[in-house]
Design a protein around this motif. Structure first.
Motif, PDB file in Angstrom:
ATOM      1  N   MET A  50       0.607  -1.245   0.362  1.00 22.00           N
ATOM      2  CA  MET A  50      -0.044   0.155  -0.123  1.00 22.00           C
ATOM      3  C   MET A  50       1.032   1.286   0.110  1.00 22.00           C
ATOM      4  SD  MET A  50      -2.308   1.275   3.108  1.00 22.00           S
ATOM      5  CE  MET A  50      -0.962   1.828   4.282  1.00 22.00           C
ATOM      6  N   ARG A  51       0.572   2.135  -0.627  1.00 28.91           N
ATOM      7  CA  ARG A  51       1.167   3.641  -0.847  1.00 28.91           C
ATOM      8  C   ARG A  51       0.743   4.333  -0.017  1.00 28.91           C
ATOM      9  NH1 ARG A  51       6.155   5.902  -3.062  1.00 28.91           N
ATOM     10  NH2 ARG A  51       5.433   8.545  -3.589  1.00 28.91           N
ATOM     11  N   VAL A  52       0.870   4.680   1.499  1.00 27.69           N
ATOM     12  CA  VAL A  52      -0.118   5.758   1.936  1.00 27.69           C
ATOM     13  C   VAL A  52      -0.126   7.038   1.811  1.00 27.69           C
ATOM     14  CG1 VAL A  52       0.378   6.825   4.410  1.00 27.69           C
ATOM     15  CG2 VAL A  52       1.708   5.058   3.866  1.00 27.69           C
ATOM     16  N   ARG A  53      -1.425   6.909   1.285  1.00 30.18           N
ATOM     17  CA  ARG A  53      -1.586   8.644   0.922  1.00 30.18           C
ATOM     18  C   ARG A  53      -1.541   9.909   1.626  1.00 30.18           C
ATOM     19  NH1 ARG A  53      -6.509   5.669  -1.703  1.00 30.18           N
ATOM     20  NH2 ARG A  53      -7.382   6.812  -0.330  1.00 30.18           N
ATOM     21  N   GLU A  54      -1.713  11.004   1.702  1.00 30.65           N
ATOM     22  CA  GLU A  54      -1.736  12.525   2.463  1.00 30.65           C
ATOM     23  C   GLU A  54      -3.254  12.444   3.594  1.00 30.65           C
ATOM     24  OE1 GLU A  54      -0.594  15.207   3.231  1.00 30.65           O
ATOM     25  OE2 GLU A  54       0.865  14.276   1.572  1.00 30.65           O
ATOM     26  N   ASP A  55      -4.788  11.360   2.416  1.00 33.44           N
ATOM     27  CA  ASP A  55      -5.773  11.319   3.234  1.00 33.44           C
ATOM     28  C   ASP A  55      -5.522   9.811   4.239  1.00 33.44           C
ATOM     29  OD1 ASP A  55      -6.251   9.560   1.026  1.00 33.44           O
ATOM     30  OD2 ASP A  55      -7.940   9.320   0.439  1.00 33.44           O
ATOM     31  N   MET A  56      -4.764   9.179   3.632  1.00 35.72           N
ATOM     32  CA  MET A  56      -4.278   7.939   4.902  1.00 35.72           C
ATOM     33  C   MET A  56      -3.712   8.983   6.528  1.00 35.72           C
ATOM     34  SD  MET A  56      -3.248   5.274   2.103  1.00 35.72           S
ATOM     35  CE  MET A  56      -4.323   4.666   1.299  1.00 35.72           C
ATOM     36  N   THR A  57      -3.348  10.236   7.000  1.00 33.28           N
ATOM     37  CA  THR A  57      -2.502  10.384   7.726  1.00 33.28           C
ATOM     38  C   THR A  57      -3.536  10.626   8.944  1.00 33.28           C
ATOM     39  OG1 THR A  57      -2.334  12.610   6.770  1.00 33.28           O
ATOM     40  CG2 THR A  57      -0.192  10.789   6.259  1.00 33.28           C
ATOM     41  N   ASN A  58      -2.778  10.871  10.028  1.00 33.23           N
ATOM     42  CA  ASN A  58      -3.724  11.804  11.520  1.00 33.23           C
ATOM     43  C   ASN A  58      -2.948  13.014  11.367  1.00 33.23           C
ATOM     44  OD1 ASN A  58      -1.040  11.608  12.754  1.00 33.23           O
ATOM     45  ND2 ASN A  58      -1.888   9.900  13.280  1.00 33.23           N
ATOM     46  N   GLY A  59      -3.881  13.712  12.199  1.00 29.23           N
ATOM     47  CA  GLY A  59      -3.160  14.558  12.615  1.00 29.23           C
ATOM     48  C   GLY A  59      -2.126  15.045  13.310  1.00 29.23           C
ATOM     49  N   PHE A  60      -1.255  14.052  13.497  1.00 30.53           N
ATOM     50  CA  PHE A  60       0.298  14.307  13.596  1.00 30.53           C
ATOM     51  C   PHE A  60       1.340  14.551  12.246  1.00 30.53           C
ATOM     52  CE2 PHE A  60      -1.643  12.201  17.871  1.00 30.53           C
ATOM     53  CZ  PHE A  60      -0.417  14.088  18.670  1.00 30.53           C
ATOM     54  N   ASP A  61       0.789  14.057  11.100  1.00 30.27           N
ATOM     55  CA  ASP A  61       1.582  13.526  10.111  1.00 30.27           C
ATOM     56  C   ASP A  61       1.999  12.496   9.419  1.00 30.27           C
ATOM     57  OD1 ASP A  61       0.137  16.128   8.585  1.00 30.27           O
ATOM     58  OD2 ASP A  61       2.063  17.458   9.855  1.00 30.27           O
ATOM     59  N   ILE A  62       1.252  11.423  10.275  1.00 30.30           N
ATOM     60  CA  ILE A  62       1.978   9.729  10.318  1.00 30.30           C
ATOM     61  C   ILE A  62       1.363   9.199   9.751  1.00 30.30           C
ATOM     62  CG2 ILE A  62       3.440  10.570  11.902  1.00 30.30           C
ATOM     63  CD1 ILE A  62       1.771   8.890  14.534  1.00 30.30           C
ATOM     64  N   THR A  63       0.934   8.117   9.353  1.00 34.15           N
ATOM     65  CA  THR A  63      -0.408   7.306   9.083  1.00 34.15           C
ATOM     66  C   THR A  63      -1.022   6.380   9.818  1.00 34.15           C
ATOM     67  OG1 THR A  63       1.353   6.337   7.233  1.00 34.15           O
ATOM     68  CG2 THR A  63      -0.539   4.988   7.492  1.00 34.15           C
ATOM     69  N   HIS A  64      -2.386   6.976   9.957  1.00 33.07           N
ATOM     70  CA  HIS A  64      -3.483   6.264  11.388  1.00 33.07           C
ATOM     71  C   HIS A  64      -2.979   4.880  11.264  1.00 33.07           C
ATOM     72  CE1 HIS A  64      -7.341   5.521  12.868  1.00 33.07           C
ATOM     73  NE2 HIS A  64      -7.313   7.233  12.887  1.00 33.07           N
ATOM     74  N   GLY A  65      -2.849   4.245  12.332  1.00 35.58           N
ATOM     75  CA  GLY A  65      -3.313   3.048  12.769  1.00 35.58           C
ATOM     76  C   GLY A  65      -3.755   2.329  12.184  1.00 35.58           C
TER      77      GLY A  65
END
Length: 139
Positions: free
Chosen positions: A41-56
Motif C-alpha cells: 500500500m502506498r500511503v496517501r495524504e488522506d491516510m494520515t492523522n493529525g500528527f501527519d503520520i499514517t493513521h494506525g
C-alpha cells in the motif's frame, strides 16, 4: 502457474475482486499463496492523522487484508476471530508499506497467522497476529 496453483488461489482472487475496502485503499496483492500472502500500500495524504503520520487504522487494514488472503486457503469462507497489532515505527504519506502474512498453524476450523508490515527500506512498521475461524459457508 500450474492448474493446482491456480485452483488454490481462486478463492482469494474471487474474495479480492469483491473487496471494495481494499480497492479504495489502493492495496496491491503481490502474492496470494495458501497460507502466505504479500500485500502493499502506498500511503496517501488522506491516510494520515493529525500528527501527519499514517493513521494506525490503515496499517491495520493493510495487515488484515494480507491475513485474510493467507487464511482463506480453500473453498471455505474463513474470517477473523480476533487480531492484535503492535505499532513499531511511524510512517508518512508517500511511503510504501508491505504486509507479509504467514500461517503459523491451522487445525480444524481455527488458525493462527502472523503478519509483518515493513516500509520501503524493510524497516519494521508493525507486527500483527490474526486468529482465524473457518465457517461452513463456501465461496
Amino acid at each position: 502457474m500450474t492448474d493446482a496453483a491456480t485452483d488454490a488461489t481462486a478463492p482469494n482472487r474471487a474474495m479480492m475482486e469483491r473487496d471494495r475496502a481494499s480497492a479504495s485503499l489502493g492495496l496491491v496483492v503481490e502474492r496470494d499463496d495458501p497460507g502466505h500472502a504479500v500485500v502493499s500500500m502506498r500511503v496517501r495524504e488522506d491516510m494520515t492523522n493529525g500528527f501527519d503520520i499514517t493513521h494506525g487504522g490503515f496499517v491495520f487494514a493493510l495487515a488484515d487484508t494480507a491475513f485474510a488472503i493467507a487464511c482463506n486457503e480453500d473453498e471455505r469462507v474463513t474470517v477473523a476471530a480476533g487480531a492484535d497489532i503492535t505499532f513499531l515505527k511511524a510512517t508518512v504519506a508517500g511511503q510504501t508499506l508491505t504486509a507479509t502474512a504467514v500461517r503459523r498453524t491451522r487445525s480444524g476450523r481455527t488458525g493462527l497467522y502472523d503478519v509483518s508490515v515493513v516500509d520501503e527500506h524493510g524497516d519494521p512498521v508493525a507486527e500483527f497476529r490474526g486468529r482465524s475461524l473457518s465457517t461452513n459457508r463456501t465461496l
